[in-house]
Design a protein around this motif. Structure first.
Motif, mmCIF file in Angstrom:
data_model
loop_
_atom_site.group_PDB
_atom_site.id
_atom_site.type_symbol
_atom_site.label_atom_id
_atom_site.label_comp_id
_atom_site.label_asym_id
_atom_site.label_seq_id
_atom_site.Cartn_x
_atom_site.Cartn_y
_atom_site.Cartn_z
ATOM 1 N N ASN A 254 0.827 -1.211 0.000
ATOM 2 C CA ASN A 254 0.000 0.000 0.000
ATOM 3 C C ASN A 254 0.857 1.256 0.000
ATOM 4 O OD1 ASN A 254 -2.426 -1.417 0.024
ATOM 5 N ND2 ASN A 254 -2.461 -1.562 2.255
ATOM 6 N N VAL A 255 2.012 1.212 0.675
ATOM 7 C CA VAL A 255 2.905 2.366 0.694
ATOM 8 C C VAL A 255 3.427 2.658 -0.707
ATOM 9 C CG1 VAL A 255 5.110 3.238 1.543
ATOM 10 C CG2 VAL A 255 3.547 2.086 3.111
ATOM 11 N N VAL A 256 3.811 1.592 -1.447
ATOM 12 C CA VAL A 256 4.306 1.779 -2.814
ATOM 13 C C VAL A 256 3.231 2.420 -3.683
ATOM 14 C CG1 VAL A 256 5.116 0.589 -4.883
ATOM 15 C CG2 VAL A 256 6.006 -0.081 -2.658
ATOM 16 N N LYS A 257 1.988 1.932 -3.569
ATOM 17 C CA LYS A 257 0.885 2.532 -4.327
ATOM 18 C C LYS A 257 0.682 3.993 -3.921
ATOM 19 C CE LYS A 257 -1.664 -1.834 -4.705
ATOM 20 N NZ LYS A 257 -2.889 -2.566 -4.273
ATOM 21 N N PHE A 258 0.767 4.272 -2.622
ATOM 22 C CA PHE A 258 0.596 5.623 -2.106
ATOM 23 C C PHE A 258 1.660 6.556 -2.691
ATOM 24 C CE2 PHE A 258 0.238 8.292 2.022
ATOM 25 C CZ PHE A 258 -0.733 9.081 1.426
ATOM 26 N N LEU A 259 2.912 6.094 -2.737
ATOM 27 C CA LEU A 259 4.008 6.885 -3.289
ATOM 28 C C LEU A 259 3.788 7.176 -4.768
ATOM 29 C CD1 LEU A 259 6.948 5.049 -1.527
ATOM 30 C CD2 LEU A 259 6.531 7.501 -1.343
ATOM 31 N N LYS A 260 3.355 6.167 -5.509
ATOM 32 C CA LYS A 260 3.193 6.319 -6.950
ATOM 33 C C LYS A 260 1.993 7.203 -7.304
ATOM 34 C CE LYS A 260 3.542 2.427 -9.265
ATOM 35 N NZ LYS A 260 3.431 0.974 -9.582
ATOM 36 N N ARG A 261 0.886 7.009 -6.584
ATOM 37 C CA ARG A 261 -0.354 7.693 -6.965
ATOM 38 C C ARG A 261 -0.527 9.054 -6.302
ATOM 39 N NH1 ARG A 261 -4.401 2.435 -6.315
ATOM 40 N NH2 ARG A 261 -3.389 1.119 -7.902
ATOM 41 N N ASN A 262 0.049 9.219 -5.103
ATOM 42 C CA ASN A 262 -0.170 10.458 -4.366
ATOM 43 C C ASN A 262 1.012 11.406 -4.480
ATOM 44 O OD1 ASN A 262 -0.416 12.355 -2.014
ATOM 45 N ND2 ASN A 262 -2.297 11.176 -1.707
ATOM 46 N N PHE A 263 2.234 10.839 -4.475
ATOM 47 C CA PHE A 263 3.407 11.715 -4.570
ATOM 48 C C PHE A 263 3.890 11.891 -6.009
ATOM 49 C CE2 PHE A 263 8.072 11.805 -4.991
ATOM 50 C CZ PHE A 263 8.294 13.104 -4.539
ATOM 51 N N ALA A 264 4.113 10.777 -6.722
ATOM 52 C CA ALA A 264 4.787 10.846 -8.029
ATOM 53 C C ALA A 264 3.868 11.264 -9.171
ATOM 54 C CB ALA A 264 5.416 9.487 -8.344
ATOM 55 N N LYS A 265 2.581 10.964 -9.074
ATOM 56 C CA LYS A 265 1.667 11.200 -10.194
ATOM 57 C C LYS A 265 1.569 12.688 -10.541
ATOM 58 C CE LYS A 265 -2.899 9.792 -11.832
ATOM 59 N NZ LYS A 265 -4.167 9.099 -11.459
ATOM 60 N N HIS A 266 1.793 13.008 -11.820
ATOM 61 C CA HIS A 266 1.706 14.363 -12.368
ATOM 62 C C HIS A 266 2.721 15.336 -11.754
ATOM 63 C CE1 HIS A 266 -1.769 13.030 -14.460
ATOM 64 N NE2 HIS A 266 -2.555 12.959 -13.391
ATOM 65 N N ARG A 267 3.751 14.831 -11.115
ATOM 66 C CA ARG A 267 4.807 15.696 -10.567
ATOM 67 C C ARG A 267 5.921 15.821 -11.606
ATOM 68 N NH1 ARG A 267 6.122 17.233 -5.350
ATOM 69 N NH2 ARG A 267 4.439 15.890 -4.597
ATOM 70 N N LEU A 268 6.374 17.025 -11.849
ATOM 71 C CA LEU A 268 7.420 17.272 -12.842
ATOM 72 C C LEU A 268 8.781 16.901 -12.268
ATOM 73 C CD1 LEU A 268 7.805 18.355 -15.728
ATOM 74 C CD2 LEU A 268 8.266 20.604 -14.719
ATOM 75 N N PHE A 269 9.537 16.093 -13.015
ATOM 76 C CA PHE A 269 10.840 15.603 -12.560
ATOM 77 C C PHE A 269 11.953 16.505 -13.103
ATOM 78 C CE2 PHE A 269 14.678 13.104 -13.115
ATOM 79 C CZ PHE A 269 14.798 12.434 -11.909
ATOM 80 N N HIS A 270 12.790 17.036 -12.200
ATOM 81 C CA HIS A 270 13.946 17.853 -12.601
ATOM 82 C C HIS A 270 15.232 17.043 -12.487
ATOM 83 C CE1 HIS A 270 11.645 21.608 -12.943
ATOM 84 N NE2 HIS A 270 10.976 21.207 -11.868
ATOM 85 N N ASN A 271 15.526 16.556 -11.295
ATOM 86 C CA ASN A 271 16.686 15.682 -11.079
ATOM 87 C C ASN A 271 16.396 14.827 -9.854
ATOM 88 O OD1 ASN A 271 17.855 17.081 -8.602
ATOM 89 N ND2 ASN A 271 17.888 18.771 -10.103
ATOM 90 N N ILE A 272 17.181 13.759 -9.690
ATOM 91 C CA ILE A 272 16.865 12.786 -8.639
ATOM 92 C C ILE A 272 17.073 13.360 -7.237
ATOM 93 C CG2 ILE A 272 19.157 11.714 -8.474
ATOM 94 C CD1 ILE A 272 15.717 9.924 -8.518
ATOM 95 N N SER A 273 18.012 14.290 -7.095
ATOM 96 C CA SER A 273 18.250 14.871 -5.767
ATOM 97 C C SER A 273 17.048 15.679 -5.289
ATOM 98 C CB SER A 273 19.495 15.760 -5.801
ATOM 99 O OG SER A 273 20.641 14.997 -6.101
ATOM 100 N N SER A 274 16.548 16.571 -6.162
ATOM 101 C CA SER A 274 15.383 17.370 -5.772
ATOM 102 C C SER A 274 14.144 16.488 -5.618
ATOM 103 C CB SER A 274 15.119 18.458 -6.811
ATOM 104 O OG SER A 274 14.801 17.901 -8.072
ATOM 105 N N TRP A 275 14.074 15.425 -6.417
ATOM 106 C CA TRP A 275 12.938 14.491 -6.321
ATOM 107 C C TRP A 275 12.904 13.833 -4.938
ATOM 108 C CZ3 TRP A 275 8.957 13.500 -9.717
ATOM 109 C CH2 TRP A 275 8.226 12.358 -9.522
ATOM 110 N N ASN A 276 14.069 13.359 -4.463
ATOM 111 C CA ASN A 276 14.128 12.738 -3.142
ATOM 112 C C ASN A 276 13.858 13.744 -2.024
ATOM 113 O OD1 ASN A 276 14.665 9.824 -3.182
ATOM 114 N ND2 ASN A 276 16.522 10.355 -4.302
ATOM 115 N N GLU A 277 14.327 14.992 -2.200
ATOM 116 C CA GLU A 277 14.049 16.031 -1.202
ATOM 117 C C GLU A 277 12.549 16.311 -1.123
ATOM 118 O OE1 GLU A 277 16.344 19.389 -2.324
ATOM 119 O OE2 GLU A 277 18.279 18.453 -1.845
ATOM 120 N N GLN A 278 11.902 16.378 -2.290
ATOM 121 C CA GLN A 278 10.453 16.596 -2.304
ATOM 122 C C GLN A 278 9.724 15.420 -1.653
ATOM 123 O OE1 GLN A 278 9.161 17.421 -6.355
ATOM 124 N NE2 GLN A 278 10.975 18.684 -6.706
#
Length: 524
Positions: A254-278
């Protein structure tokens, strides 16, 4: 009435497709949003509103290819409500000799018949049971995932995540990277998670990912070399989900689904460092802060009480070095490896949908040996086939599901003379390997088949030395077999006879003078 609703829905979809195109969406994105094929999107874009309205009116009155078979399809659906459209498509071809129709057309037609005649599809579900909450500091669950992202430069791509969640408090941690995880990445992420939590749990739950495990081995789980060394150094125990049973780690799923659907979905990716900070900010404000639906508590508040129960870890380890490997073959989803136009089986669960499915192939005389890591314990050994197009399958790579455990135990007991001892041995195995009893029984059966003359002394030794594992039983029987072979093949030493020689051995030859020999030879 239903036709009018479908007519309006189709027109609305055509209008929506045109609007999304005007907003700058690509055809592939429109297809995903509207749940259409790209071919249909192109077809809708070629029509303006007036043409679309005229087209929908034509659809209303036209005859359909499947109309002549409507009664037949209805009788199938009424008799077998769980029939799929794919099965009906095949039955039309097999029983009615009709194949001039696509499967998508059959799906649409069957769906409309189900709606019109109220024939819902019968589904079967697995029965689940709610389990009690685990104590604080006892268990951590780990799993992997991946997500498609839109990058700043307009290109699409993938990012990969490893997720951690404490089973008691539901307190979450996650790390993302731009390439699939390697064993070194997994171990580094564990160290970061232990630092984030301020300690480790007694047990960690994993899926059968080949980054960490080679084989279940009847309960005596074989881990990869790197993970085994790490597990021993950190001192935690492992609970491995059995093949095809991901629900054993439902919390982290459920956590993996939560990360993919609530955090990652429609979020613009700049670089992996800022992605992990977000992601860390999201975990702080959302993932670990909002009230959990099951516990009705905030994970951050429960974690404050759980943290003192975690076991402290020593100085964090470094994973800067990584050994490379060359890949030779891929494990296919039906758990086979292809070699020289033949298919060779590997144990069920070897293939992982999102894992590393690469293996090593080597030939030793007339045997094909399949290894996960070069030089490690083979996961499969087969006699090399000289034919082509053959399936070479080891029956031990599948489970015997035709009999219950108790009946299976009775079968295993038959060759043993002392019933009390084999009962004791099987009872201890059942206690220690409750999830692997069938696997353990299969190993005992294999021992009986391979070393029938040594099963009784092997059982005696296992009980005397408290070796409560079928693998130990097999090893002892094999050892006794080898010892007998060595004793049989050994050549006794040739010890010379040291007794005094007979009296005539002491006699000396008579000596003659030279003239005697000259007379015999005829010399002058």
């Amino acid at each position: 009435m239903k036709w009018r609703i479908r007519k309006v829905n189709k027109l609305e979809t055509i209008v929506e497709v045109h609007q999304l195109k005007k907003q700058g969406f690509r055809v592939a994105a429109i297809a995903r949003k509207c749940n259409l094929s790209r071919t249909t999107v192109y077809e809708y874009l070629d029509k303006d509103f007036e043409e679309a309205l005229e087209w929908v009116e034509i659809l209303k009155t036209r005859s359909r290819k499947l109309d002549p078979y409507q009664k037949q399809i209805l009788s199938w659906l009424k008799e077998h409500p769980d029939l799929s459209a794919s099965q009906i498509s095949y039955w039309l071809e097999e029983r009615c000799s009709f194949s001039d129709v696509g499967e998508s057309t059959v799906r649409t037609y069957v769906r409309e018949l189900r709606d019109k005649y109220h024939i819902p599809k019968t589904l079967t579900y697995r029965t689940y049971e709610e389990i009690e909450e685990l104590p604080p500091g006892h268990q951590l669950q780990v799993d992997f995932g991946e997500a498609k992202v839109e990058k700043a430069e307009g290109k699409g791509g993938k990012v990969y995540v490893i997720a951690f969640v404490l089973s008691h408090s539901r307190y979450k941690y996650a790390e993302w990277q731009e390439h699939p995880f390697t064993t070194r990445d997994v171990l580094r992420s564990h160290e970061n998670a232990f630092e984030f939590y301020g300690g480790r749990t007694e047990e960690i739950v994993y899926d059968q990912d080949k980054l960490m495990t080679v084989s279940e081995n009847g309960g005596d789980i074989i881990f990869t070399e790197e993970f085994q060394a790490y597990k021993q150094q950190r001192g935690f125990s492992v609970y491995l989900c059995k093949a095809a049973d991901p629900e054993s780690k439902g919390k982290v799923e459920n956590v993996v689904k939560f990360l993919k659907r609530n955090f990652a979905k429609h979020r613009l990716f700049h670089n992996i460092s800022s992605w992990n900070e977000q992601c860390m900010r999201w975990l702080e404000k959302k993932g670990n802060y909002q009230v959990h639906n099951t516990t009705k508590k905030r994970p951050v508040e429960v974690f404050a009480l759980e943290k003192p129960h975690l076991r402290k870890v020593s100085t964090l380890l470094s994973f800067e070095s990584n050994r490379g490997s060359s890949i030779t073959r891929t494990v296919h989803k039906n758990n086979i490896v292809k070699y020289l136009s033949n298919r060779y089986s590997v144990p069920l669960g070897t293939y992982q949908p999102h894992g590393d499915n690469k293996v090593y192939i080597r030939i030793d005389q007339n045997e094909l040996i399949i290894e996960k890591t070069r030089g490690d314990t083979p996961i499969a050994i087969h006699a090399l086939s000289k034919g082509k197009g053959q399936l070479i399958k080891n029956k031990h790579h599948t489970r015997d599901r035709t009999r219950g455990i108790n009946a299976y135990k009775d079968t295993v007991k038959e060759p043993f003379q002392e019933e009390s001892k084999i009962n004791l041995f099987l009872e201890e195995i059942s206690k220690r390997y409750p999830r692997y009893v069938r696997d353990q029984l299969q190993i005992i059966q294999k021992t009986i088949k391979c070393f029938p003359a040594f099963i009784h002394p092997a059982l005696e030794q296992c009980i005397d030395q408290e070796l409560w594992s079928a693998n130990d039983f097999y090893d002892v029987a094999e050892h006794l077999h080898r010892v007998q072979i060595m004793d049989t093949n050994s050549v006794p030493s040739q010890i010379p006879d040291m007794s005094p020689p007979p009296a005539h051995f002491k006699e000396k030859a008579r000596l003659r003078d030279l003239d005697s020999y000259l007379d015999i030879l005829g010399g002058a």
